[in-house]
Design an enzyme around this catalytic site. Structure first.
Site, PDB file in Angstrom:
ATOM      1  N   PHE A 103      15.584  36.965 -29.300  1.00 34.49           N
ATOM      2  CA  PHE A 103      16.913  36.392 -29.062  1.00 34.49           C
ATOM      3  C   PHE A 103      17.399  36.814 -27.680  1.00 34.49           C
ATOM      4  O   PHE A 103      17.358  37.995 -27.345  1.00 34.49           O
ATOM      5  CB  PHE A 103      17.877  36.877 -30.152  1.00 34.49           C
ATOM      6  N   CYS A 104      17.822  35.843 -26.864  1.00 33.80           N
ATOM      7  CA  CYS A 104      18.391  36.114 -25.542  1.00 33.80           C
ATOM      8  C   CYS A 104      17.353  36.858 -24.683  1.00 33.80           C
ATOM      9  O   CYS A 104      16.196  36.490 -24.651  1.00 33.80           O
ATOM     10  CB  CYS A 104      19.701  36.874 -25.701  1.00 33.80           C
ATOM     11  N   VAL A 105      17.767  37.928 -23.993  1.00 27.54           N
ATOM     12  CA  VAL A 105      16.794  38.654 -23.158  1.00 27.54           C
ATOM     13  C   VAL A 105      15.727  39.315 -24.028  1.00 27.54           C
ATOM     14  O   VAL A 105      14.629  39.600 -23.554  1.00 27.54           O
ATOM     15  CB  VAL A 105      17.512  39.691 -22.269  1.00 27.54           C
ATOM     16  N   GLY A 106      16.021  39.515 -25.311  1.00 22.15           N
ATOM     17  CA  GLY A 106      14.981  39.978 -26.223  1.00 22.15           C
ATOM     18  C   GLY A 106      13.849  38.972 -26.330  1.00 22.15           C
ATOM     19  O   GLY A 106      12.684  39.340 -26.470  1.00 22.15           O
ATOM     20  N   GLY A 107      14.199  37.677 -26.260  1.00 19.50           N
ATOM     21  CA  GLY A 107      13.177  36.645 -26.263  1.00 19.50           C
ATOM     22  C   GLY A 107      12.356  36.656 -24.989  1.00 19.50           C
ATOM     23  O   GLY A 107      11.141  36.407 -25.009  1.00 19.50           O
TER      24      GLY A 107
END
Length: 226
Positions: A103-107
């Site tokens: 998700f987001c920068v986690g992605g």
């Protein structure tokens, strides 16, 4: 919490069904905010939805980086964060493969980790799902107004020496992109009208930000955005 190192904790959620899928789901949330964006409350929890479908869920919880970890780099976030969580999920469940979600920068971190695994000929990630994730940075949208070569170069020396980027700086930047919803709405209601803002779980999460180490931040901006 089933694992902890200096950068992350890995949280395992109890199954909510009599039987579970053999392959676990590993979730990589953004490192600039807390993991519970995907588990705010029962009515809007993605984690609750996943365990109700029979998935064994492992969640990465990124550390709010203290001064002594200001030297960590992007590669540390891959090895000690994403890839470490993959190893934990496989070890706990006994599965040789996993499903992953970023998700987001986690992605973005997840995508980089998958590239590393690809170079190592490691095919243990069976599927990857990306939620609101930047993969092509050619047109970053409105957030691009905060990213420039000159600004990065002005801060580069301090950041590379271990200075942290404080979470409040990042939260303020993101809030300003939705100023009517996240800034002026509360100025008018609270400051001008004296009203108490209604409880808003997402707003609380947005304010519960985390610090990032300078070298990691420099790599992120220079090699992806710029």
């Amino acid at each position: 919490v089933v694992f902890r190192n200096e950068l992350v904790e890995v949280i395992q959620y109890a199954p909510a069904t009599p039987t579970v899928h053999r392959r676990p789901l590993v979730i990589v949330p953004p490192c600039i905010n807390k993991f519970y964006i995907l588990d705010l409350k029962p009515s809007n929890s993605f984690v609750r939805h996943a365990v109700l479908q029979g998935h064994t869920v492992f969640m990465v919880s990124w550390r709010n980086v203290p001064p002594e970890l200001g030297h960590l780099a992007w590669d540390d976030y891959l090895e000690d964060g994403v890839l470490a969580a993959f190893d934990v999920a496989k070890s706990v469940t006994g599965s040789r493969t996993i499903n992953a979600l970023g998700f987001c920068v986690g992605g973005t971190l997840l995508a980089c980790a998958l590239a590393v695994l690809g170079a190592r000929r490691d095919r243990s990630v069976e599927s990857a799902t990306f939620l609101t994730t930047m993969l092509d940075f050619e047109d970053p949208g409105e957030i691009g107004v905060y990213v420039s070569k000159d600004l990065l170069e002005a801060r580069r020396s301090a950041l590379m020496s271990g200075q942290r980027v404080h979470g409040s700086e990042l939260a303020g930047a993101f809030a300003s992109l939705r100023a009517n919803d996240l800034v002026w709405n509360y100025v008018i209601g609270n400051y001008l009208k004296g009203e108490t803002p209604p409880p808003f779980d997402l707003l609380y999460w947005n304010g519960d930000s985390a610090n990032l180490p300078g070298p990691m931040y420099v790599y992120y901006l220079r090699n992806l955005y710029l």
